[in-house]
Design a protein around this motif. Structure first.
Motif, PDB file in Angstrom:
ATOM      1  N   CYS A  12       2.711   7.487  -2.935  1.00  0.00           N
ATOM      2  CA  CYS A  12       3.378   7.914  -1.706  1.00  0.00           C
ATOM      3  C   CYS A  12       2.349   8.048  -0.589  1.00  0.00           C
ATOM      4  N   GLU A  22     -10.134   1.005  -1.534  1.00  0.00           N
ATOM      5  CA  GLU A  22     -11.442   0.707  -0.926  1.00  0.00           C
ATOM      6  C   GLU A  22     -12.557   0.837  -1.966  1.00  0.00           C
ATOM      7  N   LYS A  37      -7.967  -7.772  -0.404  1.00  0.00           N
ATOM      8  CA  LYS A  37      -7.294  -6.484  -0.577  1.00  0.00           C
ATOM      9  C   LYS A  37      -6.268  -6.357   0.532  1.00  0.00           C
ATOM     10  N   ALA A  38      -5.045  -5.970   0.173  1.00  0.00           N
ATOM     11  CA  ALA A  38      -3.991  -5.856   1.191  1.00  0.00           C
ATOM     12  C   ALA A  38      -3.405  -4.452   1.216  1.00  0.00           C
ATOM     13  N   ASP A  39      -3.226  -3.927   2.418  1.00  0.00           N
ATOM     14  CA  ASP A  39      -2.619  -2.606   2.598  1.00  0.00           C
ATOM     15  C   ASP A  39      -1.569  -2.702   3.681  1.00  0.00           C
ATOM     16  N   VAL A  40      -0.704  -1.704   3.720  1.00  0.00           N
ATOM     17  CA  VAL A  40       0.205  -1.591   4.850  1.00  0.00           C
ATOM     18  C   VAL A  40      -0.034  -0.244   5.518  1.00  0.00           C
ATOM     19  N   HIS A  41      -0.232  -0.275   6.834  1.00  0.00           N
ATOM     20  CA  HIS A  41      -0.461   0.959   7.596  1.00  0.00           C
ATOM     21  C   HIS A  41       0.797   1.283   8.395  1.00  0.00           C
ATOM     22  N   GLY A  42       0.755   2.355   9.157  1.00  0.00           N
ATOM     23  CA  GLY A  42       1.825   2.642  10.121  1.00  0.00           C
ATOM     24  C   GLY A  42       2.982   3.403   9.525  1.00  0.00           C
ATOM     25  N   MET A  43       4.176   2.996   9.875  1.00  0.00           N
ATOM     26  CA  MET A  43       5.391   3.728   9.541  1.00  0.00           C
ATOM     27  C   MET A  43       5.490   4.077   8.059  1.00  0.00           C
ATOM     28  N   ARG A  46       4.150   7.353   6.450  1.00  0.00           N
ATOM     29  CA  ARG A  46       4.729   8.675   6.677  1.00  0.00           C
ATOM     30  C   ARG A  46       5.575   9.101   5.475  1.00  0.00           C
ATOM     31  N   GLY A  47       4.892   9.351   4.359  1.00  0.00           N
ATOM     32  CA  GLY A  47       5.583   9.872   3.186  1.00  0.00           C
ATOM     33  C   GLY A  47       6.399   8.847   2.418  1.00  0.00           C
ATOM     34  N   GLY A  48       6.395   7.585   2.859  1.00  0.00           N
ATOM     35  CA  GLY A  48       7.172   6.553   2.182  1.00  0.00           C
ATOM     36  C   GLY A  48       6.412   5.953   0.999  1.00  0.00           C
ATOM     37  N   SER A  49       7.031   4.967   0.325  1.00  0.00           N
ATOM     38  CA  SER A  49       6.355   4.255  -0.756  1.00  0.00           C
ATOM     39  C   SER A  49       5.207   3.441  -0.181  1.00  0.00           C
ATOM     40  N   PRO A  63      -4.165 -12.441  -0.606  1.00  0.00           N
ATOM     41  CA  PRO A  63      -4.352 -10.991  -0.810  1.00  0.00           C
ATOM     42  C   PRO A  63      -3.191 -10.373  -1.590  1.00  0.00           C
TER      43      PRO A  63
ATOM     44  N   SER B 112       6.209  -2.365  10.638  1.00  0.00           N
ATOM     45  CA  SER B 112       6.086  -1.231  11.545  1.00  0.00           C
ATOM     46  C   SER B 112       6.504  -1.657  12.960  1.00  0.00           C
ATOM     47  N   SER B 168      -5.614  -7.017   5.718  1.00  0.00           N
ATOM     48  CA  SER B 168      -6.238  -7.404   4.456  1.00  0.00           C
ATOM     49  C   SER B 168      -7.738  -7.361   4.645  1.00  0.00           C
ATOM     50  N   LYS B 169      -8.422  -7.003   3.569  1.00  0.00           N
ATOM     51  CA  LYS B 169      -9.878  -6.998   3.648  1.00  0.00           C
ATOM     52  C   LYS B 169     -10.440  -8.153   2.836  1.00  0.00           C
ATOM     53  N   ARG B 336      12.505   5.692  -1.378  1.00  0.00           N
ATOM     54  CA  ARG B 336      11.625   6.686  -0.768  1.00  0.00           C
ATOM     55  C   ARG B 336      11.373   6.257   0.680  1.00  0.00           C
ATOM     56  N   PRO B 337      12.319   6.563   1.575  1.00  0.00           N
ATOM     57  CA  PRO B 337      12.141   6.154   2.972  1.00  0.00           C
ATOM     58  C   PRO B 337      11.052   6.992   3.625  1.00  0.00           C
ATOM     59  N   PRO B 338      10.390   6.453   4.679  1.00  0.00           N
ATOM     60  CA  PRO B 338       9.418   7.285   5.390  1.00  0.00           C
ATOM     61  C   PRO B 338      10.120   8.474   6.044  1.00  0.00           C
ATOM     62  N   VAL B 339       9.403   9.570   6.177  1.00  0.00           N
ATOM     63  CA  VAL B 339       9.995  10.803   6.729  1.00  0.00           C
ATOM     64  C   VAL B 339       9.000  11.452   7.689  1.00  0.00           C
ATOM     65  N   MET B 445       1.579   7.880  15.596  1.00  0.00           N
ATOM     66  CA  MET B 445       2.075   6.810  14.732  1.00  0.00           C
ATOM     67  C   MET B 445       0.994   5.815  14.335  1.00  0.00           C
TER      68      MET B 445
END
Lengths: 193, 587
Positions: A12, A22, A37-43, A46-49, A63, B112, B168-169, B336-339, B445
């Protein structure tokens, strides 16, 4: 064949997943591997998956890991581990923190946190390690050390040098938290007999 | 040579350093934010960098630097380029004195974002070249190339990233910084004052330039053929190149580093040398259209889906002519939506707006999550600044008597970005708008960037701190007040007063973002189960630290930051701090 690891990390937002991925990537880079390596930032944070992927081999293109091809799943939360369990190979390795974090539909009483997830995860995996990383981190005095406890477990199941892991942690963890994180790493290593 | 594991965004920053960029600007926006953050962190000694108040401003500042002979870069998310489109189209005519790069970070799958627009189209629309890297090394290299192309061809260059490239890195070989030209302003009336008479001549220059760029595309080393088995040939670019190499290692590939203009001869030759030709690209049939214009009709968007991000399995199925795969997910796993975060200062404001049954026009930021249950406190969210102006339109349609039921909710950074013009419009056109500025002292944000309301710059300097109250008064708002959203009573009273006020009201909900404040909050709240009657009022806040077990409220002590809003809402006085609880035991 040369070594390769396709690792999926899930949990989460707020659990320190980015830092964990990292550290894995840094440790592998120290041993000369190619990495994506792949990540998702942003929305989503905020507590999401949250899902992060780290791919390690002599040469890596994508990636993202192909569905059903992950070698290792590092799940920071039980439900999140279960959610993506089909992304892992049939003989893949699962490292699962049994900590439960209720998603909003469960916290508000509209849905139930599913029971028996440990058994369902076992059916999907080659090898499974369950641990409560939150309890271990709390014993060490800081619940935010969950991510490095998980890295400690992973380090026992990947063929990288202990020294590379330690160097990676040193480089990426703020100096004031280093001692705590090194202890968390050792505690994680002790989980695997 | 030094190697480093960098994200695409960090590599763009490194590229700016190595290419001798002297001025870099941006407004934060996922997935582009870390470009300027990295410049601010690592290269501010060599590159002047700023958070501009919006993307249009960012491009105009970069443009001014180019006028004065400096190398410049401006970065934004895809929808930011819509805001900046006006100067960008003129910049195409004006061209580059110092090299100038516009970086656009597109967001396929809308991780996003509000839409999935493909900004390669801006290249075709504005007659400017588009570079598209496929990993972090190329991100760095293409900034260096971009500055060269910009200066040699007298053109701005559009560098297009996508979320997967930005975030991606991969490993990057570092180089040295090249020497930059010494800025020197030379007056050039006929290209920088785009009066119609001058612009007509510049238009011809732009058309000629595009032809020259297409010739250059034939010899540009980042457009390359990887000849393999000739049964299948694939034209591709960006992240799609990696998926192609992953799932079809045997295929021949034409990889385009510059997707606009395309190299016509190279494409024709490649098409002739393979049996079956594909174009694999994310989103729009952009390359495909260019290939079609050469009289070549490959397998393109009739095979590769037009929507969402690609990934290895989607590309694999497309090449096999199979239907688009849908990953199998367990049906018994609740989503599990963002909150909003635990202790988010916005939650209490939304709680009241929902109870007051307001029409809430919303805006872009974390607080857009206030639209979701249980808060359900937002009716619209369109684009940066639209909360204020949408509210004006709704009021004009419903009539003045309904103004009391309408409120615009906008974040501090968003208000500065493009809410101020709406406020002036509301007053000027005799409206009765209610505007709430959710001032959490940061751009939350995108990961907490400073802005003019914080009194800090990207370079780390102290600066003038914008005063929302003074600004609102100067614009003509007649009810102006700041309140603390952690104080339930004060919040309720301020909202009521503001909405009942006749003229335009601007109220500022001022409280630092909970993610920044949480390290200073020590004590979690605690529920006295004997006193809790299970009424669930506290749950209406949507705070992730609150839950219900056996019909009683519970608080997750790991998540709770102790803001105390739930405790003020509780009619039974059942939620307390531990201190209050132990005091009671002593009695």
């Amino acid at each position: 064949m040369a070594k390769k690891w396709d690792i999926m990390i899930t949990g989460c937002g707020g659990q320190g997943i980015l830092l964990a991925s990292e550290i894995i990537a840094e440790a592998a880079m120290l041993e000369g591997y190619d990495i994506k390596k792949a990540d998702v930032h942003g929305m989503a944070q905020r507590g999401g998956s949250v899902i992060s992927t780290v791919r390690i081999a002599d040469k890596v293109y994508s990636p993202l890991i192909k569905y059903g091809d992950a070698d290792i799943l590092l799940a920071f939360e039980l439900l999140e581990g279960y959610r993506v369990s089909k992304y892992v190979r049939d003989d893949g390795v699962f490292i699962v923190n049994t900590q439960r974090i209720n998603p909003m539909p469960v916290a508000s009483g509209r849905e139930k946190y599913p029971e028996g997830l440990e058994d369902k995860i076992k059916c999907n995996a080659g090898r499974v390690v369950f641990l409560n990383a939150l309890d271990i981190a709390k014993e060490l005095g800081n619940f935010r050390a969950v991510n490095v406890v998980m890295i400690g477990v992973l380090s026992r199941l990947m063929d990288l040098k202990l020294d590379s892991w330690k160097k990676a942690i040193e480089r990426l963890v703020p100096a004031k938290h280093l001692e705590l994180n090194m202890k968390a790493f050792e505690k994680g290593r002790e989980v695997v007999g | 040579m030094d190697k480093e594991l960098l994200s695409g965004n960090e590599a763009i920053a490194r590229g700016a350093y190595e290419a001798g960029v002297q001025v870099a600007t941006a407004y934060p926006g996922t997935p582009s934010t870390e470009i300027l953050e990295a410049i601010g962190k690592r290269y501010k000694g060599d590159i002047y960098c700023e958070w501009s108040v919006n993307e249009k401003v960012a491009v105009e500042v970069a443009m001014g630097a180019s006028f004065a002979g400096a190398r410049a870069l401006s970065a934004m998310k895809h929808v930011g380029l819509n805001v900046a489109a006006d100067p960008v189209f003129s910049l195409s005519y004006i061209g580059a004195t110092g090299g100038i790069i516009i970086v656009t970070a597109d967001d396929p799958y809308m991780h996003s974002s509000q839409n999935e627009q493909d900004n390669r189209n801006y290249g075709r629309h504005a007659y400017i070249p588009v570079l598209e890297p496929s990993d972090s090394q190329e991100c760095k290299d293409y900034v260096v190339w971009g500055i060269k192309i910009s200066e040699e061809f007298d053109t701005p260059v559009l560098l297009r990233l996508t979320t997967r490239i930005s975030h991606s890195k991969s490993i990057v070989e570092l180089g040295e910084r090249v020497e930059s030209p010494k800025p020197d302003y030379v007056k050039e009336l006929s290209r920088r004052v785009i009066l119609p008479a001058f612009a007509r001549k510049l238009r011809l220059k732009v058309i000629k330039r595009l032809k020259k760029l297409a010739e250059f595309a034939e010899i540009f080393p980042e457009n390359r053929v990887e000849m393999n088995d000739t049964k299948i040939g694939i034209i591709t670019s960006g992240i799609s190149y990696n998926y192609v190499k992953e799932v079809a290692p045997e295929a021949s590939v034409l990889k385009l580093g510059m997707v606009y203009p395309v190299p016509p001869y190279m494409i024709k030759k490649f098409a002739e040398s393979v049996d079956d030709l594909y174009v694999v690209e994310e989103l729009d049939p952009f390359i495909e259209t260019e290939v079609n214009r050469l009289g070549i009709f490959p397998k393109g968007k009739s095979y590769v889906p037009l929507y969402y991000e690609l990934n290895p399995e989607r590309v694999e199925c497309a090449l096999k002519g199979e239907p688009d795969p849908v990953p199998e997910m367990p049906e018994d796993a609740p989503l599990r939506p963002p909150v909003l975060c635990p202790g988010c200062p916005h939650a209490n404001v939304f709680y009241h707006l929902h109870r007051m049954k307001m029409i809430v026009t919303g805006d872009i930021g974390c607080y857009t999550l206030g639209a979701l249950p249980p808060l359900n406190a937002m009716d619209t969210c369109v684009c940066m600044g639209a909360s204020v102006t949408n509210a004006i339109g709704i009021e004009k349609a419903l009539g003045r008597e309904n103004a009391k039921k309408i409120v615009a909710v906008i974040g501090d950074s968003t208000f500065i970005h493009s809410g101020i013009t709406g406020l002036i419009d509301a007053v000027y056109n005799k409206g009765h708008s209610n505007i709430i500025i959710l001032d959490n002292r940061t751009t939350a944000m995108t990961g907490h960037q400073p802005h003019p309301g914080t009194g800090k710059t990207l370079m780390g300097d102290e600066t003038f701190e914008l005063n929302y109250e003074e600004l609102a008064k100067a614009c003509g708002a007649t009810y102006v007040k700041t309140f603390d959203p952690y104080d339930v009573e004060e919040t309720a009273e301020t909202l009521k007063e503001a909405f009942e006020h006749e003229g335009v009201s601007v109220i500022v909900s001022k409280r630092e973002c909970a993610l920044l404040a949480r390290d200073r909050w020590k004590e979690a709240m605690w529920v006295d189960v004997e006193m809790c009657n299970g009424c669930r009022i506290c749950l209406q806040l949507g705070c992730p630290a609150l839950g219900i077990v056996d019909k009683k409220a519970v608080i997750d002590e790991v998540l709770c930051i102790g803001c105390g809003v739930c405790s003020q809402l509780c009619p039974e006085d059942a939620i307390k701090t531990h201190k209050e609880a132990s005091a009671k035991e002593v009695k």
